[in-house]
Design a protein around this motif. Structure first.
Motif: not given
Length: 297
Positions: A180-195
């Protein structure tokens, strides 16, 4: 844009306590935080009721200095603006009249022992992530030498096995298979879905929990994405080498891309480590290929 978050999730994620749950959920429209000291005195010009309201020592001491009639009048006006929620910092319990008016207008009220600055930053960051644009990408996200690396490739190329080899070498898993990738201003932050947090699906073995197999040091909840490594079959790599691009667009931001050909006998995990080391060297201003070309001249 707004995002609805349950009071239960907020309490769990931010480790704060709900004194009043309101309607059970909060609609956030902005990550900005307000300190409502001026509003408690009656000054509302330029006030934004869409922000989370954070009460620190100064604001709380002022509220307790008011008479019950003054406090009831101030809280009636303040709560009537339907602010998203109120957070009381430093463990300061608010006056009962504040809680009564919050209950009447359905405004959640939280309390925490953390300092005003710290909890304000944590709340703002939490809301920013919730409001961020996001997509799901197929691949493995790893923390390798402190660099966030998204390993992509067709199904069956051995991405999960490569990730396991990297974990064995001391690197950390962020997400397996789906990122799961989110854009926070000029950053791309990745994480695993909760499941699928801490979980890997390894062909022939099944589901494994990396947290219990390798310990907490082998996992990371999230990581900025700094580099994409695209695993390709050797023949496909040779066919597309001349057309290769050096960046991948994710949510409107370019991320450096390194295609990596794989074939029987190649140690993919070691090649990924070398690619990351080379990327870090280039980032520090040293390009091995350019240096070699200069020596030949």
């Amino acid at each position: 844009m707004a995002v609805e978050v349950s009071v239960r999730e907020i309490c769990g994620e931010l480790e704060i306590t709900a004194l009043e749950p309101g309607s059970g959920s909060i609609s956030f429209q902005t990550p900005e935080i307000s300190r409502p000291g001026l509003q408690f005195t009656g000054f509302y010009e330029k006030f934004s009721p869409k922000r989370v309201q954070l009460i620190g020592n100064a604001e709380m001491y002022y509220l307790y200095s008011l008479t019950p009639e003054q406090l009831a009048d101030r809280m009636e006006r303040f709560m009537g603006l339907h602010v998203p929620c109120i957070v009381c910092a430093r463990g300061n319990k608010p006056p009962e009249i504040l809680l009564e008016k919050a209950r009447h207008y359905g405004v959640p009220v939280f309390i925490t022992n953390r300092t005003t600055d710290r909890v304000g930053h944590e709340i703002s960051s939490f809301i920013q992530k919730k409001l961020a644009r996001r997509i799901l990408l197929h691949g493995e996200l790893m923390d390798i030498y402190g660099t966030g690396v998204l390993i992509r490739g067709e199904s069956g190329l051995g991405k999960s096995e490569t990730a396991l080899d990297l974990i064995q070498s001391g690197h950390r898993l962020v997400a397996d298979d789906v990122v799961e990738v989110s854009r926070l201003e000029e950053r791309l932050v990745g994480r695993a879905p909760n499941a699928t947090k801490h979980i890997m699906d390894v062909r022939g073995i099944g589901i494994i929990d990396v947290r219990y197999l390798y310990g907490m040091s082998a996992i990371l909840p999230e990581k900025d994405i700094n580099l994409v490594i695209d695993l390709k079959k050797l023949e496909e790599y040779l066919d597309t080498e001349e057309k290769a691009v050096d960046a991948m667009d994710i949510l409107g931001l370019p991320v450096p891309l390194t295609p990596l050909p794989i074939s029987p006998g190649r140690n993919v995990a070691v090649l990924v480590e070398v690619a990351v080391r080379n990327f870090r060297l280039k980032h520090m201003g040293f390009d091995s290929e350019r240096e070699f070309e200069l020596k030949l001249k």
